[in-house]
Design a protein around this motif. Structure first.
Motif, short mmCIF file in Angstrom:
data_model
loop_
_atom_site.label_atom_id
_atom_site.label_comp_id
_atom_site.label_asym_id
_atom_site.label_seq_id
_atom_site.Cartn_x
_atom_site.Cartn_y
_atom_site.Cartn_z
N ASN A 1 0.58 -1.35 -0.03
CA ASN A 1 -0.06 0.10 0.02
C ASN A 1 0.92 1.39 -0.17
O ASN A 1 0.38 2.24 0.45
CB ASN A 1 -1.01 -0.11 1.14
CG ASN A 1 -2.18 -0.98 0.99
OD1 ASN A 1 -2.52 -1.21 -0.11
ND2 ASN A 1 -2.49 -1.64 2.13
N LYS B 1 2.07 -6.69 -19.52
CA LYS B 1 1.63 -6.47 -18.18
C LYS B 1 1.23 -4.76 -17.86
O LYS B 1 0.91 -4.36 -17.13
CB LYS B 1 2.26 -6.81 -17.14
CG LYS B 1 2.54 -8.28 -16.90
CD LYS B 1 2.96 -8.75 -15.68
CE LYS B 1 3.13 -10.21 -15.51
NZ LYS B 1 1.84 -11.19 -15.17
N LEU C 1 2.16 2.76 -9.19
CA LEU C 1 1.61 1.46 -8.75
C LEU C 1 1.57 1.39 -7.23
O LEU C 1 2.42 2.41 -6.62
CB LEU C 1 2.18 0.29 -9.51
CG LEU C 1 3.76 0.23 -9.32
CD1 LEU C 1 4.29 -0.16 -7.92
CD2 LEU C 1 4.42 -0.61 -10.46
N GLN C 2 0.90 0.45 -6.79
CA GLN C 2 1.11 0.23 -5.36
C GLN C 2 0.97 -1.44 -5.24
O GLN C 2 -0.10 -2.03 -5.94
CB GLN C 2 0.43 0.85 -4.29
CG GLN C 2 -1.05 0.91 -4.62
CD GLN C 2 -1.72 1.92 -3.61
OE1 GLN C 2 -1.83 3.08 -4.06
NE2 GLN C 2 -2.04 1.88 -2.27
N THR D 1 -0.60 -4.29 -3.62
CA THR D 1 -2.02 -4.52 -2.67
C THR D 1 -1.93 -5.80 -1.88
O THR D 1 -2.48 -5.96 -1.01
CB THR D 1 -3.16 -4.71 -3.77
OG1 THR D 1 -2.76 -5.63 -4.98
CG2 THR D 1 -3.57 -3.30 -4.24
N ARG D 2 -1.21 -6.81 -2.36
CA ARG D 2 -1.26 -8.20 -1.51
C ARG D 2 0.38 -8.70 -1.92
O ARG D 2 0.97 -8.58 -2.85
CB ARG D 2 -1.99 -8.88 -1.97
CG ARG D 2 -3.52 -8.63 -1.22
CD ARG D 2 -4.49 -10.01 -1.44
NE ARG D 2 -3.92 -11.18 -0.45
CZ ARG D 2 -4.54 -12.12 -0.51
NH1 ARG D 2 -5.66 -12.33 -1.12
NH2 ARG D 2 -4.06 -13.17 0.16
N GLU E 1 0.63 -8.93 -5.86
CA GLU E 1 -0.34 -8.41 -6.76
C GLU E 1 -0.29 -6.79 -6.45
O GLU E 1 -0.08 -6.20 -5.65
CB GLU E 1 -1.79 -8.76 -6.01
CG GLU E 1 -2.86 -8.23 -6.78
CD GLU E 1 -4.29 -8.63 -6.10
OE1 GLU E 1 -5.04 -9.29 -6.70
OE2 GLU E 1 -4.39 -7.86 -5.14
N LEU E 2 -0.47 -6.19 -7.78
CA LEU E 2 -0.35 -4.60 -7.73
C LEU E 2 -1.49 -4.17 -8.36
O LEU E 2 -2.19 -4.74 -9.11
CB LEU E 2 0.77 -4.69 -9.14
CG LEU E 2 2.07 -4.88 -8.77
CD1 LEU E 2 3.00 -4.48 -10.35
CD2 LEU E 2 3.03 -4.23 -7.68
N ARG E 3 -1.71 -2.84 -8.10
CA ARG E 3 -2.68 -2.00 -8.68
C ARG E 3 -1.77 -0.77 -9.46
O ARG E 3 -1.19 -0.30 -8.92
CB ARG E 3 -3.65 -1.56 -7.83
CG ARG E 3 -4.33 -0.22 -8.30
CD ARG E 3 -5.66 -0.35 -7.82
NE ARG E 3 -6.36 -1.66 -7.87
CZ ARG E 3 -7.54 -2.09 -7.51
NH1 ARG E 3 -7.85 -1.48 -6.46
NH2 ARG E 3 -7.99 -3.23 -7.68
N PRO F 1 -6.53 -5.68 -11.38
CA PRO F 1 -4.98 -5.71 -10.87
C PRO F 1 -3.95 -6.78 -11.56
O PRO F 1 -4.70 -7.47 -12.33
CB PRO F 1 -5.42 -6.41 -9.66
CG PRO F 1 -6.86 -7.00 -9.53
CD PRO F 1 -7.37 -6.17 -10.75
N ASN G 1 -0.72 -9.44 -11.47
CA ASN G 1 -0.05 -10.33 -10.72
C ASN G 1 1.43 -10.45 -11.31
O ASN G 1 1.48 -10.61 -12.43
CB ASN G 1 -0.59 -11.70 -10.45
CG ASN G 1 -1.65 -11.77 -9.29
OD1 ASN G 1 -2.71 -11.12 -9.44
ND2 ASN G 1 -1.02 -12.26 -8.33
#
Lengths: 222, 222
Positions: free
Chosen positions: A154, A176, A184-185, A187-188, A197-199, A206, A208
């Motif tokens: 995040n 991608k 980006l950030q 996310t998981r 996992e990115l946003r 999202p 991966n």
DNA sequence: AAATAAATTTAGACAAATCTAAAAAATAAT
DNA sequence: ATTATTTTTTAGATTTGTCTAAATTTATTT
């Protein structure tokens, strides 16, 4: 002023520069591997470069660049990265095609040429892979970027450089929708395979990415 | 395909190309003088280039390029002249400064580079000195220009090329308001010192030039 | 046509950058 | 602390392109 090196010498100087971690020392075998040559050849060249005061070298003890040597290395890196920028921005080369050509162009000796090229390109500060370009005095922007792998969850960040220049990587990044400058950030983070996992800003779905990809992608937290 | 030559070999090939008058033969001493080397070195290289089928050579008999050799020479000349054009048109080099730099750049091996450079420059057909640039197939514009010395009186003509690249010549041409493309005609010829009086289009005052200058200035009658 | 001069080639050496194989030094293992 | 292993260096050879000096071939004189 008498910095007059052969192509082979320049390649050694550049390789030592790239292998040299701050404070530490470079070894003969490391350098032989980097230059795809044999340890015996490295030893011969080391003796020559020591004589030319380019590096500090004691037999069996490893070596590193002198101030003089670092200056020479920065000159070569400057040429390499400016030519890469030229090839991509002006001649429409692909990202993955420029390294070998720049590897030849960096040995052209004219200082006037490289300074005029710099001006023609409008004094770019980063090459197409996000590496900083030394200016006419050898100064370059300090990169405080980190591997995407180390970016906390995040935290908004921007892609600043990539540590691999293969066409395979370029392919994957295109697919991608990631490029230098992308915001980006994370996310998981998945522990099982260390995938992430990115946003990505302005992109809905999202994305991966694998550990391998995260390791070569460098980002600057915003 | 396997046209893979060393820098030294390329320099020999180019020199033979430049010395070779149609039909005639080049001699060892001529080539040694052109390359600022010794006759013995030339002989050694000739044997190597004969083996590589670049030139026809019989000991003591002189030599000239094969079709293969001419093709290679045109490739090198193409690179040299495209780089000269780039240096002058894009990097703002002076006319007299480009030769040595192009002498290095012409040995960069990437074909893709030179073809992309050609496109970037918009496929120029003449270099900054008025010499024709071979295209991707080795074809170039035939020059039917003549020495200004041989231009008949009162014949309108255009300056097409200069056979000397010194800064001294550049100086003189600037001072006399002459450049490639200038339209002019000879108004008088003086027997005493073989000097010539010119009228240059759009320039009011007549211009006097020496025999030496007239010999290196080439023009195309209109 | 023989003698002299000029041009060219051969022979042997050298510098740069590399290699393989053997020796020496440093590091790791028992 | 010896021994074994790895790393590094030395010794000697090779390739490319050059050189000088000597030998050879061609061209020029007389």
């Amino acid at each position: 002023m008498g910095s007059n090196f052969s192509v082979a010498e320049e390649n050694y100087i550049k390789a030592v520069y790239h292998l040299q971690k701050p404070g530490a020392i470079v070894t003969t075998n490391e350098l032989a591997a980097e230059l795809q040559t044999k340890a015996a050849s490295v030893t011969d060249m080391l003796k020559k470069l020591k004589q030319k005061k380019v590096l500090n070298y004691e037999p069996y003890r490893g070596f590193n660049l002198t101030t003089e040597g670092r200056k020479a290395a920065l000159g070569i890196v400057r040429k390499h990265r400016l030519w890469e920028y030229f090839l991509v921005e002006k001649l429409q080369f692909g990202w993955d095609e420029v390294h070998e050509v720049a590897e030849e162009l960096e040995h052209i000796t004219s200082k006037k040429l490289i300074d005029k090229l710099d001006a023609f390109l409008d004094f770019p500060r980063f090459d197409p892979h996000g590496d900083p370009i030394p200016d006419v005095n050898g100064k370059m922007q300090v990169q405080h970027d980190i591997s995407l792998n180390d970016l906390p969850v995040n935290t908004p960040a921007e892609v600043s450089s990539v540590k691999d220049q293969s066409s395979e990587l370029l392919d994957l990044l295109k697919h991608k929708n990631i490029s230098i400058g992308s915001r980006l950030q994370v996310t998981r983070k998945f522990g099982f395979d260390q995938s992430i996992e990115l946003r990505i800003k302005d992109i809905a779905a999202p994305v991966n990415i694998s550990l391998q990809l995260a390791q070569v992608l460098y980002v600057k937290p915003l």
